[in-house]
Design a protein around this motif. Sequence first.
Motif, short mmCIF file in Angstrom:
data_model
loop_
_atom_site.label_atom_id
_atom_site.label_comp_id
_atom_site.label_asym_id
_atom_site.label_seq_id
_atom_site.Cartn_x
_atom_site.Cartn_y
_atom_site.Cartn_z
N GLU A 57 7.22 2.45 -2.05
CA GLU A 57 7.12 2.79 -0.62
C GLU A 57 6.26 4.04 -0.45
O GLU A 57 5.51 4.15 0.52
CB GLU A 57 8.52 3.01 -0.02
CG GLU A 57 9.46 1.81 -0.09
CD GLU A 57 9.01 0.61 0.75
OE1 GLU A 57 7.92 0.65 1.34
OE2 GLU A 57 9.76 -0.39 0.79
N GLU A 90 6.22 2.27 6.39
CA GLU A 90 6.42 2.62 4.97
C GLU A 90 7.20 3.93 4.83
O GLU A 90 8.03 4.07 3.93
CB GLU A 90 5.07 2.71 4.24
CG GLU A 90 4.20 1.46 4.31
CD GLU A 90 4.83 0.18 3.73
OE1 GLU A 90 6.02 0.19 3.37
OE2 GLU A 90 4.11 -0.83 3.67
N HIS A 93 10.77 3.03 5.30
CA HIS A 93 11.34 2.36 4.13
C HIS A 93 11.69 3.37 3.04
O HIS A 93 12.73 3.28 2.40
CB HIS A 93 10.36 1.32 3.56
CG HIS A 93 9.99 0.25 4.55
ND1 HIS A 93 8.96 -0.63 4.35
CD2 HIS A 93 10.53 -0.07 5.78
CE1 HIS A 93 8.87 -1.45 5.39
NE2 HIS A 93 9.81 -1.12 6.27
N GLU A 171 7.84 -6.05 6.54
CA GLU A 171 6.94 -6.54 5.49
C GLU A 171 6.18 -7.79 5.95
O GLU A 171 5.03 -8.00 5.58
CB GLU A 171 7.70 -6.80 4.18
CG GLU A 171 8.35 -5.57 3.55
CD GLU A 171 7.36 -4.48 3.16
OE1 GLU A 171 6.14 -4.73 3.14
OE2 GLU A 171 7.81 -3.35 2.88
#
Length: 259
Positions: A57, A90, A93, A171
């Motif tokens: 990530e 990202e 995440h 995603e």
Amino acid sequence: MIRVHPDLDDNELLRLFERGIARQWTDEVIDWSDADALPGTVREALGAVMTPVYLGEQTAMIGVSTVLPMMLQRGQHEAALYLSTMGLDEARHFKNLHRLYHVLAVQPVAGRRLPEMWRYHARLLQGRDPVHWVWGILISDLFAKQFYGGFWERFPDTLVGRLARRTLQDEARHQAFSDRYLTTILPTVDADGRQRLLVLRDDLFRVMEALGERLRGPMETLQWAPQDFLQTLWDDTETWVARLGLTRKQSESSESGNG
Ligand SMILES: [Fe+2]
Ligand SMILES: [Fe+2]
């Protein structure tokens, strides 16, 4: 080159950008309460298996922030707009996994015990052009999809499954972007450029194979055979190779090719 008042006419990328904004979320939408429901051995194994995803990530954050200025410099403003939302995805995440480690009360594997994880990271960082980056990011997104998909499948009614499921929605958007971007650009890439993308794929898979062996113990605790994981990931990647026509000669995919 960056322009004051560029045309913004790739409607598909603009739609993905709007969707990227509209579907932002925070960790408050996740119920984090039932970490104790997972046995200690499972939590330990999860902590180990999540390690390359956790670094991945951060690699994705570097990827997005490296490729975004390249796109602006090339006048690809719609792609740059979209990537701004992907950077936030990202980052989220990464932050969520950071919290997950804390909540599960486990640690990632020490970096020195997973050297392949750094090799993977370093190989992606060799990218000098946006196509290389987007292709590398796509393979990494497929890798993340396998992991999060596997977590969801194994632990659907727990914190881990809920977080994985929500992350997979982001995603899927990232893959839609890679699809649009690569489908548009690849017809202008010559045979050497395409070959370099296949070499990147092979290099990354060699690294992942070694990584799978390192994580065999904890993966097996989660009823997950590294070879099955890799085979599914390879099949998924090959579907993309075929769909993008990467192994096709340039003359077959573009009338105006320069290869
Ligand atoms: Fe991610
Ligand atoms: Fe991603």
